[in-house]
Design a protein around this motif. Structure first.
Motif, PDB file in Angstrom:
ATOM      1  N   ALA A   1       0.714  -1.212   0.043  1.00  0.00           N
ATOM      2  CA  ALA A   1       0.040   0.018  -0.079  1.00  0.00           C
ATOM      3  C   ALA A   1       0.959   1.190  -0.020  1.00  0.00           C
ATOM      4  O   ALA A   1       1.928   1.156   0.629  1.00  0.00           O
ATOM      5  N   GLU A   2       0.409   2.260  -1.111  1.00  0.00           N
ATOM      6  CA  GLU A   2       1.289   3.418  -1.084  1.00  0.00           C
ATOM      7  C   GLU A   2       0.608   4.572  -1.209  1.00  0.00           C
ATOM      8  O   GLU A   2      -0.251   4.569  -2.208  1.00  0.00           O
ATOM      9  N   CYS A   3       0.771   5.649  -0.732  1.00  0.00           N
ATOM     10  CA  CYS A   3       0.084   6.960  -1.128  1.00  0.00           C
ATOM     11  C   CYS A   3       1.126   7.766  -2.184  1.00  0.00           C
ATOM     12  O   CYS A   3       2.299   7.544  -2.180  1.00  0.00           O
ATOM     13  N   ASP A   4       0.594   8.697  -2.668  1.00  0.00           N
ATOM     14  CA  ASP A   4       1.286   9.324  -3.832  1.00  0.00           C
ATOM     15  C   ASP A   4       2.065  10.377  -3.184  1.00  0.00           C
ATOM     16  O   ASP A   4       2.279  10.389  -1.809  1.00  0.00           O
ATOM     17  N   TYR A   5       2.894  10.920  -3.831  1.00  0.00           N
ATOM     18  CA  TYR A   5       3.846  12.045  -3.230  1.00  0.00           C
ATOM     19  C   TYR A   5       3.268  13.067  -2.363  1.00  0.00           C
ATOM     20  O   TYR A   5       4.124  13.493  -1.659  1.00  0.00           O
ATOM     21  N   GLU A   6       2.090  13.496  -2.740  1.00  0.00           N
ATOM     22  CA  GLU A   6       1.578  14.599  -1.729  1.00  0.00           C
ATOM     23  C   GLU A   6       0.477  13.967  -0.753  1.00  0.00           C
ATOM     24  O   GLU A   6      -0.056  14.781   0.056  1.00  0.00           O
ATOM     25  N   GLY A   7       0.502  12.672  -0.699  1.00  0.00           N
ATOM     26  CA  GLY A   7      -0.516  11.824   0.396  1.00  0.00           C
ATOM     27  C   GLY A   7      -1.962  12.140   0.002  1.00  0.00           C
ATOM     28  O   GLY A   7      -2.687  12.347   1.053  1.00  0.00           O
ATOM     29  N   LEU A   8      -2.300  12.541  -1.236  1.00  0.00           N
ATOM     30  CA  LEU A   8      -3.749  12.577  -1.432  1.00  0.00           C
ATOM     31  C   LEU A   8      -4.469  11.464  -1.643  1.00  0.00           C
ATOM     32  O   LEU A   8      -5.563  11.123  -1.411  1.00  0.00           O
ATOM     33  N   ARG A   9      -3.565  10.464  -2.623  1.00  0.00           N
ATOM     34  CA  ARG A   9      -4.589   9.355  -3.229  1.00  0.00           C
ATOM     35  C   ARG A   9      -3.619   7.944  -2.662  1.00  0.00           C
ATOM     36  O   ARG A   9      -2.303   8.011  -2.572  1.00  0.00           O
ATOM     37  N   LYS A  10      -4.177   6.805  -2.523  1.00  0.00           N
ATOM     38  CA  LYS A  10      -3.572   5.857  -2.027  1.00  0.00           C
ATOM     39  C   LYS A  10      -3.941   4.469  -3.021  1.00  0.00           C
ATOM     40  O   LYS A  10      -4.927   4.475  -3.288  1.00  0.00           O
ATOM     41  N   VAL A  11      -3.075   3.550  -3.173  1.00  0.00           N
ATOM     42  CA  VAL A  11      -3.183   2.546  -3.952  1.00  0.00           C
ATOM     43  C   VAL A  11      -2.647   1.511  -3.189  1.00  0.00           C
ATOM     44  O   VAL A  11      -1.567   1.426  -2.507  1.00  0.00           O
ATOM     45  N   LYS A  12      -3.590   0.474  -3.315  1.00  0.00           N
ATOM     46  CA  LYS A  12      -3.287  -0.829  -2.528  1.00  0.00           C
ATOM     47  C   LYS A  12      -3.311  -2.145  -3.375  1.00  0.00           C
ATOM     48  O   LYS A  12      -4.147  -2.303  -3.939  1.00  0.00           O
ATOM     49  N   MET A  13      -2.415  -3.044  -3.183  1.00  0.00           N
ATOM     50  CA  MET A  13      -2.230  -4.335  -3.868  1.00  0.00           C
ATOM     51  C   MET A  13      -2.650  -5.407  -3.155  1.00  0.00           C
ATOM     52  O   MET A  13      -1.958  -5.590  -1.845  1.00  0.00           O
ATOM     53  N   THR A  14      -3.467  -6.349  -3.312  1.00  0.00           N
ATOM     54  CA  THR A  14      -3.782  -7.454  -2.344  1.00  0.00           C
ATOM     55  C   THR A  14      -4.023  -8.668  -3.172  1.00  0.00           C
ATOM     56  O   THR A  14      -3.862  -8.680  -4.344  1.00  0.00           O
ATOM     57  N   GLN A  15      -3.576  -9.820  -2.561  1.00  0.00           N
ATOM     58  CA  GLN A  15      -3.933 -11.243  -3.301  1.00  0.00           C
ATOM     59  C   GLN A  15      -5.046 -11.884  -2.424  1.00  0.00           C
ATOM     60  O   GLN A  15      -4.974 -12.035  -1.197  1.00  0.00           O
ATOM     61  N   GLU A  16      -5.939 -12.645  -3.391  1.00  0.00           N
ATOM     62  CA  GLU A  16      -7.018 -13.220  -2.973  1.00  0.00           C
ATOM     63  C   GLU A  16      -6.491 -14.909  -3.192  1.00  0.00           C
ATOM     64  O   GLU A  16      -5.993 -15.056  -4.193  1.00  0.00           O
ATOM     65  N   SER A  17      -6.577 -15.456  -2.126  1.00  0.00           N
ATOM     66  CA  SER A  17      -6.402 -17.088  -2.306  1.00  0.00           C
ATOM     67  C   SER A  17      -7.390 -17.624  -2.750  1.00  0.00           C
ATOM     68  O   SER A  17      -8.504 -17.121  -3.125  1.00  0.00           O
ATOM     69  N   GLY A  18      -7.062 -18.542  -3.850  1.00  0.00           N
ATOM     70  CA  GLY A  18      -8.243 -19.270  -4.406  1.00  0.00           C
ATOM     71  C   GLY A  18      -8.960 -20.420  -3.723  1.00  0.00           C
ATOM     72  O   GLY A  18      -8.647 -20.395  -2.522  1.00  0.00           O
ATOM     73  N   ASN A  19      -9.662 -20.912  -4.355  1.00  0.00           N
ATOM     74  CA  ASN A  19     -10.452 -22.343  -3.722  1.00  0.00           C
ATOM     75  C   ASN A  19     -10.837 -23.321  -4.806  1.00  0.00           C
ATOM     76  O   ASN A  19     -10.101 -23.476  -6.003  1.00  0.00           O
ATOM     77  N   ALA A  20     -11.716 -24.114  -4.539  1.00  0.00           N
ATOM     78  CA  ALA A  20     -12.035 -25.175  -5.734  1.00  0.00           C
ATOM     79  C   ALA A  20     -12.427 -24.623  -6.913  1.00  0.00           C
ATOM     80  O   ALA A  20     -12.318 -25.263  -7.841  1.00  0.00           O
ATOM     81  N   THR A  21     -13.181 -23.552  -6.880  1.00  0.00           N
ATOM     82  CA  THR A  21     -13.566 -22.856  -8.250  1.00  0.00           C
ATOM     83  C   THR A  21     -13.213 -21.746  -8.814  1.00  0.00           C
ATOM     84  O   THR A  21     -13.479 -21.153  -9.900  1.00  0.00           O
ATOM     85  N   ALA A  22     -12.127 -21.193  -8.130  1.00  0.00           N
ATOM     86  CA  ALA A  22     -11.475 -19.983  -8.479  1.00  0.00           C
ATOM     87  C   ALA A  22     -10.089 -19.937  -8.242  1.00  0.00           C
ATOM     88  O   ALA A  22      -9.422 -20.479  -7.108  1.00  0.00           O
ATOM     89  N   ASN A  23      -9.123 -19.355  -9.125  1.00  0.00           N
ATOM     90  CA  ASN A  23      -7.937 -19.256  -9.204  1.00  0.00           C
ATOM     91  C   ASN A  23      -7.435 -18.133  -8.149  1.00  0.00           C
ATOM     92  O   ASN A  23      -8.036 -17.354  -7.757  1.00  0.00           O
ATOM     93  N   ARG A  24      -6.250 -17.933  -7.755  1.00  0.00           N
ATOM     94  CA  ARG A  24      -5.495 -16.988  -6.821  1.00  0.00           C
ATOM     95  C   ARG A  24      -5.602 -15.798  -8.045  1.00  0.00           C
ATOM     96  O   ARG A  24      -5.361 -15.791  -9.227  1.00  0.00           O
ATOM     97  N   SER A  25      -5.739 -14.688  -7.081  1.00  0.00           N
ATOM     98  CA  SER A  25      -5.785 -13.377  -8.125  1.00  0.00           C
ATOM     99  C   SER A  25      -5.251 -12.392  -7.294  1.00  0.00           C
ATOM    100  O   SER A  25      -5.078 -12.294  -6.139  1.00  0.00           O
ATOM    101  N   ILE A  26      -4.665 -11.286  -7.993  1.00  0.00           N
ATOM    102  CA  ILE A  26      -4.127  -9.853  -7.493  1.00  0.00           C
ATOM    103  C   ILE A  26      -4.946  -8.703  -7.985  1.00  0.00           C
ATOM    104  O   ILE A  26      -5.217  -8.659  -9.231  1.00  0.00           O
TER     105      ILE A  26
END
Length: 136
Positions: A40-65
Motif C-alpha cells: 500500500a502506498e500513497c502518492d507524493y503529496e499524500g492525497l491518493r492511496k493505491v493498495k495491492m492485495t492477493q486473494e487466495s483461490g479455492n476449488a472454483t477460483a484461481n488466486r488473483s492479485i
C-alpha cells in the motif's frame, strides 16, 4: 464367501469415510477466498492511496492479485477496483506498481496472467489517476 464380501464392502465404506473427512479438513473446497495485503502506498503529496492485495483461490477460483485506489486517510471499503489479474500459478512478484508522476501510476504484470479488469483512469479518486500498463 458372503461374509468376506460383506467385510470387504464395510472396509471400503470405512476407508471412503476416512478419506472424505481427511479431504474436507485439509482442503478449502467451499471456503471464501482470503485477502492478504501485499503493498500500500500513497502518492507524493499524500492525497491518493493505491493498495495491492492477493486473494487466495479455492476449488472454483484461481488466486488473483487486485489493485485498488482510494483517497488517503479515507475508509478503504470505498476503494475503487482498478486492476485484477488471475492465474493458478500467480505470485506476488508477477504484479507491481510504482508512481511515475503526480497523476500517473505504472503497473507492471506478467504477460501470462489472465486480466479481468484494467482501467485507464480512476473514476472516484480525486484528483484522477492515469494508469499505464507494462507487460513483462
Amino acid at each position: 464367501m458372503i461374509k468376506k464380501i460383506l467385510i470387504g464392502i464395510l472396509l471400503l465404506g470405512f476407508i471412503a469415510i476416512i478419506g472424505f473427512v481427511v479431504l474436507m479438513t485439509n482442503f478449502e473446497l467451499f471456503d471464501e477466498p482470503t485477502e492478504t495485503e501485499l503493498k500500500a502506498e500513497c502518492d507524493y503529496e499524500g492525497l491518493r492511496k493505491v493498495k495491492m492485495t492477493q486473494e487466495s483461490g479455492n476449488a472454483t477460483a484461481n488466486r488473483s492479485i487486485l489493485i485498488y485506489a482510494t483517497d488517503c486517510g479515507i475508509d478503504e471499503k470505498n476503494s475503487e477496483l482498478i486492476f485484477v489479474a488471475s492465474a493458478g500459478f500467480i505470485k506476488p512478484k508477477d504484479v507491481s506498481f510504482k508512481w511515475k508522476s503526480f497523476d500517473t501510476l505504472t503497473i507492471k504484470y506478467n504477460k501470462k496472467l489472465e486480466i479481468f479488469e484494467q482501467k485507464k483512469e480512476s473514476e472516484s479518486v480525486n484528483p484522477k489517476i492515469i494508469f499505464e500498463y507494462i507487460t513483462e
